[in-house]
Design a protein around this motif. Structure first.
Motif, PDB file in Angstrom:
ATOM      1  N   PHE A 283      -8.747  23.186  40.749  1.00 31.31           N
ATOM      2  CA  PHE A 283      -7.357  23.509  40.407  1.00 31.31           C
ATOM      3  C   PHE A 283      -6.881  24.797  41.081  1.00 31.31           C
ATOM      4  CE2 PHE A 283     -10.493  24.942  37.417  1.00 31.31           C
ATOM      5  CZ  PHE A 283     -10.284  26.308  37.431  1.00 31.31           C
TER       6      PHE A 283
ATOM      7  N   ALA B 149     -16.959  32.538  37.406  1.00 28.93           N
ATOM      8  CA  ALA B 149     -16.895  31.109  37.110  1.00 28.93           C
ATOM      9  C   ALA B 149     -18.208  30.636  36.466  1.00 28.93           C
ATOM     10  CB  ALA B 149     -16.625  30.327  38.397  1.00 28.93           C
TER      11      ALA B 149
ATOM     12  N   GLN C  32     -16.299  28.707  46.014  1.00 25.51           N
ATOM     13  CA  GLN C  32     -16.633  27.923  44.816  1.00 25.51           C
ATOM     14  C   GLN C  32     -15.843  26.626  44.646  1.00 25.51           C
ATOM     15  OE1 GLN C  32     -19.238  28.261  43.243  1.00 25.51           O
ATOM     16  NE2 GLN C  32     -19.874  30.283  43.931  1.00 25.51           N
ATOM     17  N   ALA C  33     -14.711  26.519  45.323  1.00 29.04           N
ATOM     18  CA  ALA C  33     -13.970  25.248  45.375  1.00 29.04           C
ATOM     19  C   ALA C  33     -13.624  24.661  44.007  1.00 29.04           C
ATOM     20  CB  ALA C  33     -14.766  24.221  46.195  1.00 29.04           C
TER      21      ALA C  33
END
Ligand code: SF4
Length: 363
Positions: free
Chosen positions: A115, A204, A111-112
């Motif tokens: 942070f 997420a 998902q990159a």
């Protein structure tokens, strides 16, 4: 060899057929209640059954490779090594009267989020259900074999890991089939015996995965990592927002939770100085979540190593919390546990890989 931890109770019944059900229970209980790594050697099992399992199965393909105990709060971080040498993290968190384990669902993550340490690794592979369950069994066995750790925190000898949060490495809903299989085994009363309500799956914002999971396990607790509420800002921090804009995710949750009186969604909001900590952004949270039963945890970003981001000053964090509170939100400030042992998701694995690379090139 097959992994015994990958097998659900009903599958085990089919595998053991036509032997009587009592043997299935013995096998399951021995693996999950007695921590046996060779449950098929339990006395009383028919020899033919023992031999079949000994020839075809292993029980637990993982091991604790490294453990660090926080001097401040007793948090224990495990680096768990899988059969292929891959490393993942799980974190044991003692609280007042309970022990919670944070587990990983993937090696790395696709998902990159900008942070996140794990996000920088990319996705290396999915975990199997058995590898998810192995983290729980390793942690429970660790608690059992560390009476001094329990006594220091006033825990009785019978207290063990009773809560699980899927907040370790990976987006669990990118691995939803293994996740669901692990839930099925973990909640088996004659097996690990967890209550679904004591298991939280954090996402997420994977809308397809949320629908899939809640359809199969409507009682599981859901945690949503929010971090920003408008699409431009959120897509920068969390690329998953481009695929499933946050408003669509929240709309679905409002519909799902509207008839579930006693349930709420845990919202996690990591506060990053100068990025998502203004009053206007706090108001964005209030507007977005209106009509959804939520508890909000705001977490100051815990920066380790070089980073483009900074954690908030205590006063600005308090202002942000106060704003949400005055708008009627249920809000708490949470600090990352085990800060002296790099317990934030992905830190230990990334560090370990750096050390390996450094020694490989002879530095
Ligand atoms: S925050 Fe979660 S979903 Fe995002 S990159 Fe990290 S592990 Fe993946």
């Amino acid at each position: 060899m097959k992994d015994f931890f990958d097998v659900t109770l009903s599958e085990l019944e089919a595998i053991c057929s036509p032997f009587p059900a009592q043997h299935v229970k013995t096998l399951f209980r021995s693996a999950y209640k007695d921590y046996s790594r060779e449950p098929w050697l339990t006395p009383g099992l028919p020899r033919e059954l023992s031999q079949k399992f000994a020839a075809e199965y292993i029980c637990n393909r993982a091991e604790i490779y490294q453990e660090s105990v926080s001097r401040y709060d007793g948090t224990v971080k495990f680096l768990v090594r899988l059969e292929d040498g891959a490393l993942i993290e799980s974190v044991l968190m003692p609280e007042k009267h309970r022990i919670t384990l944070c587990v990983s669902s993937q090696v790395g993550c696709a998902q990159a989020c900008s942070f996140c340490h794990t996000g920088r690794m990319g996705l290396k592979r999915q975990l199997t259900a058995g590898e998810i369950i192995a983290q729980v069994m390793l942690a429970r066995a660790w608690v059992r074999s560390h009476p001094e750790w329990r006594e220091e925190r006033g825990f009785g000898p019978r207290l063990t890991v009773g809560n699980i949060v899927f907040m370790g490495m990976g987006e669990p809903l990118d691995n939803v089939e293994a996740l669901k299989r692990s839930l099925q085994v973990l909640c088996e009363p004659i097996g690990p015996g967890f209550s679904l309500r004591k298991i939280s799956v954090s996402t997420a914002g994977h809308l397809d995965g949320i629908k899939n999971l809640l359809e199969a396990f409507p009682k599981v607790s859901l945690a949503l990592s929010l971090h920003a509420t408008n699409n431009r800002e959120r897509s920068q921090l969390m690329p998953i927002n481009r695929r499933w804009p946050i408003a669509e995710v929240v709309d679905y949750l409002k519909e799902f939770y509207k008839d579930q009186d006693d349930r709420s969604v845990l919202i996690q909001y990591t506060v990053i100085a100068g990025v998502n900590d203004t009053e206007a952004q706090a108001q964005g949270i209030v507007d977005l979540l209106k009509g959804l039963p939520v508890k909000i945890n705001i977490i100051p970003l815990n920066v380790v190593g070089p980073s483009q981001f900074k954690g908030p000053e205590p006063e600005s964090l308090e202002r942000f919390r106060q704003y949400l509170y005055e708008c009627g939100m249920r809000v708490m400030v949470r600090y990352s546990k085990g800060q002296d042992i790099d317990a934030a998701c992905g830190q230990l694995v990334v560090q370990h890989e750096k050390q390996q690379a450094t020694s490989a090139i002879g530095l």
